[in-house]
Design a protein around this motif. Structure first.
Motif, PDB file in Angstrom:
ATOM      1  N   TYR A 116      18.312  32.700  44.469  1.00 37.52           N
ATOM      2  CA  TYR A 116      18.902  32.349  45.756  1.00 37.52           C
ATOM      3  C   TYR A 116      17.855  31.570  46.546  1.00 37.52           C
ATOM      4  O   TYR A 116      16.802  32.098  46.885  1.00 37.52           O
ATOM      5  CB  TYR A 116      19.291  33.618  46.515  1.00 37.52           C
ATOM      6  CG  TYR A 116      20.560  33.493  47.346  1.00 37.52           C
ATOM      7  CD1 TYR A 116      20.749  32.425  48.222  1.00 37.52           C
ATOM      8  CD2 TYR A 116      21.565  34.440  47.277  1.00 37.52           C
ATOM      9  CE1 TYR A 116      21.895  32.311  48.986  1.00 37.52           C
ATOM     10  CE2 TYR A 116      22.728  34.338  48.032  1.00 37.52           C
ATOM     11  CZ  TYR A 116      22.884  33.274  48.878  1.00 37.52           C
ATOM     12  OH  TYR A 116      24.027  33.155  49.637  1.00 37.52           O
ATOM     13  N   TYR A 117      18.143  30.294  46.793  1.00 40.01           N
ATOM     14  CA  TYR A 117      17.182  29.438  47.489  1.00 40.01           C
ATOM     15  C   TYR A 117      17.589  29.200  48.941  1.00 40.01           C
ATOM     16  O   TYR A 117      18.769  28.993  49.248  1.00 40.01           O
ATOM     17  CB  TYR A 117      17.077  28.086  46.784  1.00 40.01           C
ATOM     18  CG  TYR A 117      16.373  28.142  45.452  1.00 40.01           C
ATOM     19  CD1 TYR A 117      15.000  28.387  45.376  1.00 40.01           C
ATOM     20  CD2 TYR A 117      17.068  27.947  44.271  1.00 40.01           C
ATOM     21  CE1 TYR A 117      14.342  28.436  44.157  1.00 40.01           C
ATOM     22  CE2 TYR A 117      16.418  27.991  43.040  1.00 40.01           C
ATOM     23  CZ  TYR A 117      15.059  28.235  42.996  1.00 40.01           C
ATOM     24  OH  TYR A 117      14.420  28.289  41.785  1.00 40.01           O
ATOM     25  N   PHE A 118      16.576  29.208  49.820  1.00 36.09           N
ATOM     26  CA  PHE A 118      16.769  28.916  51.234  1.00 36.09           C
ATOM     27  C   PHE A 118      15.692  27.917  51.669  1.00 36.09           C
ATOM     28  O   PHE A 118      14.599  27.878  51.103  1.00 36.09           O
ATOM     29  CB  PHE A 118      16.613  30.175  52.096  1.00 36.09           C
ATOM     30  CG  PHE A 118      17.522  31.310  51.724  1.00 36.09           C
ATOM     31  CD1 PHE A 118      18.814  31.369  52.223  1.00 36.09           C
ATOM     32  CD2 PHE A 118      17.078  32.318  50.882  1.00 36.09           C
ATOM     33  CE1 PHE A 118      19.651  32.422  51.883  1.00 36.09           C
ATOM     34  CE2 PHE A 118      17.908  33.377  50.538  1.00 36.09           C
ATOM     35  CZ  PHE A 118      19.196  33.432  51.040  1.00 36.09           C
ATOM     36  N   SER A 119      15.993  27.154  52.685  1.00 35.16           N
ATOM     37  CA  SER A 119      14.988  26.287  53.283  1.00 35.16           C
ATOM     38  C   SER A 119      15.422  25.946  54.699  1.00 35.16           C
ATOM     39  O   SER A 119      16.619  26.043  55.033  1.00 35.16           O
ATOM     40  CB  SER A 119      14.807  24.996  52.472  1.00 35.16           C
ATOM     41  OG  SER A 119      13.709  24.248  52.976  1.00 35.16           O
ATOM     42  N   GLY A 201      -1.281  15.912  56.903  1.00 35.54           N
ATOM     43  CA  GLY A 201      -0.269  15.837  55.866  1.00 35.54           C
ATOM     44  C   GLY A 201       0.765  16.947  55.953  1.00 35.54           C
ATOM     45  O   GLY A 201       0.830  17.698  56.935  1.00 35.54           O
ATOM     46  N   LYS A 202       1.566  17.053  54.904  1.00 31.79           N
ATOM     47  CA  LYS A 202       2.670  18.016  54.865  1.00 31.79           C
ATOM     48  C   LYS A 202       2.231  19.313  54.198  1.00 31.79           C
ATOM     49  O   LYS A 202       1.689  19.304  53.095  1.00 31.79           O
ATOM     50  CB  LYS A 202       3.867  17.415  54.126  1.00 31.79           C
ATOM     51  CG  LYS A 202       4.495  16.233  54.843  1.00 31.79           C
ATOM     52  CD  LYS A 202       5.608  15.599  54.045  1.00 31.79           C
ATOM     53  CE  LYS A 202       5.080  14.853  52.830  1.00 31.79           C
ATOM     54  NZ  LYS A 202       6.133  14.057  52.159  1.00 31.79           N
ATOM     55  N   TYR A 203       2.466  20.427  54.883  1.00 28.45           N
ATOM     56  CA  TYR A 203       2.145  21.757  54.364  1.00 28.45           C
ATOM     57  C   TYR A 203       3.452  22.500  54.088  1.00 28.45           C
ATOM     58  O   TYR A 203       4.352  22.513  54.927  1.00 28.45           O
ATOM     59  CB  TYR A 203       1.340  22.560  55.381  1.00 28.45           C
ATOM     60  CG  TYR A 203      -0.101  22.140  55.523  1.00 28.45           C
ATOM     61  CD1 TYR A 203      -1.138  22.991  55.153  1.00 28.45           C
ATOM     62  CD2 TYR A 203      -0.441  20.894  56.046  1.00 28.45           C
ATOM     63  CE1 TYR A 203      -2.476  22.623  55.302  1.00 28.45           C
ATOM     64  CE2 TYR A 203      -1.771  20.498  56.194  1.00 28.45           C
ATOM     65  CZ  TYR A 203      -2.775  21.376  55.815  1.00 28.45           C
ATOM     66  OH  TYR A 203      -4.087  20.996  55.953  1.00 28.45           O
ATOM     67  N   GLN A 204       3.520  23.124  52.936  1.00 30.47           N
ATOM     68  CA  GLN A 204       4.697  23.940  52.626  1.00 30.47           C
ATOM     69  C   GLN A 204       4.360  25.414  52.813  1.00 30.47           C
ATOM     70  O   GLN A 204       3.355  25.901  52.284  1.00 30.47           O
ATOM     71  CB  GLN A 204       5.160  23.710  51.190  1.00 30.47           C
ATOM     72  CG  GLN A 204       6.455  24.471  50.868  1.00 30.47           C
ATOM     73  CD  GLN A 204       6.895  24.260  49.427  1.00 30.47           C
ATOM     74  OE1 GLN A 204       6.492  25.004  48.544  1.00 30.47           O
ATOM     75  NE2 GLN A 204       7.703  23.246  49.187  1.00 30.47           N
ATOM     76  N   VAL A 205       5.202  26.103  53.568  1.00 30.90           N
ATOM     77  CA  VAL A 205       5.073  27.549  53.755  1.00 30.90           C
ATOM     78  C   VAL A 205       6.217  28.192  52.979  1.00 30.90           C
ATOM     79  O   VAL A 205       7.359  27.746  53.072  1.00 30.90           O
ATOM     80  CB  VAL A 205       5.130  27.939  55.242  1.00 30.90           C
ATOM     81  CG1 VAL A 205       4.852  29.431  55.413  1.00 30.90           C
ATOM     82  CG2 VAL A 205       4.124  27.115  56.048  1.00 30.90           C
ATOM     83  N   GLU A 206       5.903  29.233  52.217  1.00 27.42           N
ATOM     84  CA  GLU A 206       6.921  29.823  51.335  1.00 27.42           C
ATOM     85  C   GLU A 206       6.864  31.351  51.379  1.00 27.42           C
ATOM     86  O   GLU A 206       5.790  31.948  51.441  1.00 27.42           O
ATOM     87  CB  GLU A 206       6.699  29.333  49.901  1.00 27.42           C
ATOM     88  CG  GLU A 206       7.745  29.824  48.908  1.00 27.42           C
ATOM     89  CD  GLU A 206       7.544  29.215  47.520  1.00 27.42           C
ATOM     90  OE1 GLU A 206       7.006  28.092  47.449  1.00 27.42           O
ATOM     91  OE2 GLU A 206       7.896  29.868  46.530  1.00 27.42           O
ATOM     92  N   ILE A 207       8.031  31.960  51.354  1.00 23.61           N
ATOM     93  CA  ILE A 207       8.140  33.416  51.291  1.00 23.61           C
ATOM     94  C   ILE A 207       9.196  33.767  50.248  1.00 23.61           C
ATOM     95  O   ILE A 207      10.157  33.020  50.053  1.00 23.61           O
ATOM     96  CB  ILE A 207       8.528  34.014  52.671  1.00 23.61           C
ATOM     97  CG1 ILE A 207       8.539  35.548  52.611  1.00 23.61           C
ATOM     98  CG2 ILE A 207       9.861  33.472  53.157  1.00 23.61           C
ATOM     99  CD1 ILE A 207       8.726  36.208  53.972  1.00 23.61           C
ATOM    100  N   ALA A 208       8.998  34.882  49.562  1.00 24.54           N
ATOM    101  CA  ALA A 208       9.957  35.306  48.537  1.00 24.54           C
ATOM    102  C   ALA A 208      10.225  36.802  48.669  1.00 24.54           C
ATOM    103  O   ALA A 208       9.396  37.562  49.180  1.00 24.54           O
ATOM    104  CB  ALA A 208       9.427  34.983  47.138  1.00 24.54           C
ATOM    105  N   HIS A 209      11.399  37.189  48.212  1.00 25.72           N
ATOM    106  CA  HIS A 209      11.769  38.609  48.207  1.00 25.72           C
ATOM    107  C   HIS A 209      12.617  38.872  46.965  1.00 25.72           C
ATOM    108  O   HIS A 209      13.594  38.162  46.716  1.00 25.72           O
ATOM    109  CB  HIS A 209      12.573  38.983  49.451  1.00 25.72           C
ATOM    110  CG  HIS A 209      13.145  40.370  49.394  1.00 25.72           C
ATOM    111  ND1 HIS A 209      12.384  41.501  49.635  1.00 25.72           N
ATOM    112  CD2 HIS A 209      14.398  40.813  49.094  1.00 25.72           C
ATOM    113  CE1 HIS A 209      13.142  42.573  49.499  1.00 25.72           C
ATOM    114  NE2 HIS A 209      14.364  42.190  49.163  1.00 25.72           N
ATOM    115  N   ASN A 227      14.961  35.835  45.860  1.00 23.75           N
ATOM    116  CA  ASN A 227      15.211  35.010  47.035  1.00 23.75           C
ATOM    117  C   ASN A 227      13.925  34.278  47.433  1.00 23.75           C
ATOM    118  O   ASN A 227      12.860  34.889  47.503  1.00 23.75           O
ATOM    119  CB  ASN A 227      15.652  35.878  48.218  1.00 23.75           C
ATOM    120  CG  ASN A 227      16.859  36.734  47.893  1.00 23.75           C
ATOM    121  OD1 ASN A 227      17.981  36.271  47.908  1.00 23.75           O
ATOM    122  ND2 ASN A 227      16.624  38.010  47.586  1.00 23.75           N
ATOM    123  N   ALA A 228      14.026  32.984  47.701  1.00 29.07           N
ATOM    124  CA  ALA A 228      12.855  32.220  48.121  1.00 29.07           C
ATOM    125  C   ALA A 228      13.221  31.297  49.270  1.00 29.07           C
ATOM    126  O   ALA A 228      14.285  30.670  49.256  1.00 29.07           O
ATOM    127  CB  ALA A 228      12.302  31.404  46.948  1.00 29.07           C
TER     128      ALA A 228
END
Length: 237
Positions: A116-119, A201-209, A227-228
């Motif tokens: 399950y992907y979210f953004s 520049g561009k930084y990606q922040v990511e969390i998963a469960h 889930n991410a």
């Protein structure tokens, strides 16, 4: 021995897929009555590994993306395929902060796991701050930096994470810099983490469960649900 090797290969493959993410890129500042371009990518940001849009797996291309206006109204955005991303746009008509929210439950299981992907992304229009709240995003898992329109190199960045609409306490959150640097952080009681970006520049922040609850869906046995969620920050001088 062959079985052990096969299991190890499957584990490595699963980890590789889970390392992939879907993310939104759009400029954090927009203008009223002017079209705002939005791009959606899939791949491994830290490794600069972007999957060509025509090769996205399963039904991932059927993601739903909406623009949530400062007053809470939302508009579903239509997308078109480009070479390495999907593109869309919306035209802000209000002052305040727009939330761009994406969600997609992948149709096909990955070795018994539901993906399950979210953004999300935020766009500030004018000088108002209306709509600039974590709860504007209704996704199961989400991230927000309330000053995303003015992130500076060398300044402290605070990102808040929500899970099921509540602070994601003590959750692991990863930050990926544009040069490949990464850092693992742990959210506090308010679901917040902070860091100092050292480069532009561009930084990606990511969390998963991961939900280890076994269930059945459309005749398929789901062993767990992964889930991410991602959020991009544009860091300037």
């Amino acid at each position: 021995m062959k079985k052990v090797v096969l299991v190890l290969l499957m584990l490595c493959t699963c980890q590789l897929m889970w390392a992939h993410a879907i993310w939104i890129e759009t400029q954090p500042v927009g203008q009223k009555n002017k079209a705002q371009e939005v791009k959606v990518f899939f791949g491994e940001y830290a490794d600069k590994d972007i999957t060509p849009a025509a090769q996205w797996f399963s039904d991932l291309k059927n993601f739903k993306i909406v623009a949530i206006a400062p007053d809470g109204s939302s508009t579903t955005l239509a997308t078109a395929m480009a070479s390495d991303h999907y593109k869309t746009s919306f035209t802000p008509t209000q002052d305040g902060v727009y939330t761009i929210s994406l969600e997609h439950p992948v149709k096909d299981l990955y070795h018994g796991t539901k993906l399950y992907y979210f953004s999300s992304a935020t766009v500030k229009v004018g000088s108002g701050d209306k709509g600039n709240a974590p709860t504007a995003n209704k996704n199961l898992l989400s991230l927000l930096h309330k000053d995303a329109a003015s992130v500076k190199k060398g300044g402290e960045v605070k990102v808040r994470a929500l899970f099921e609409g509540k602070p994601a306490k003590h959750k692991e959150i990863k930050v990926f810099a544009p040069n490949g640097w990464s850092k693992t952080l742990w959210a506090n009681e308010a679901g917040e983490v902070s860091f100092i970006p050292l480069w532009e520049g561009k930084y990606q922040v990511e969390i998963a469960h991961t939900d280890n609850t076994a269930k059945e869906e459309n005749g398929n046995k789901i062993e767990k649900t992964f889930n991410a969620a991602t959020y991009m920050l544009f860091v300037t001088e």
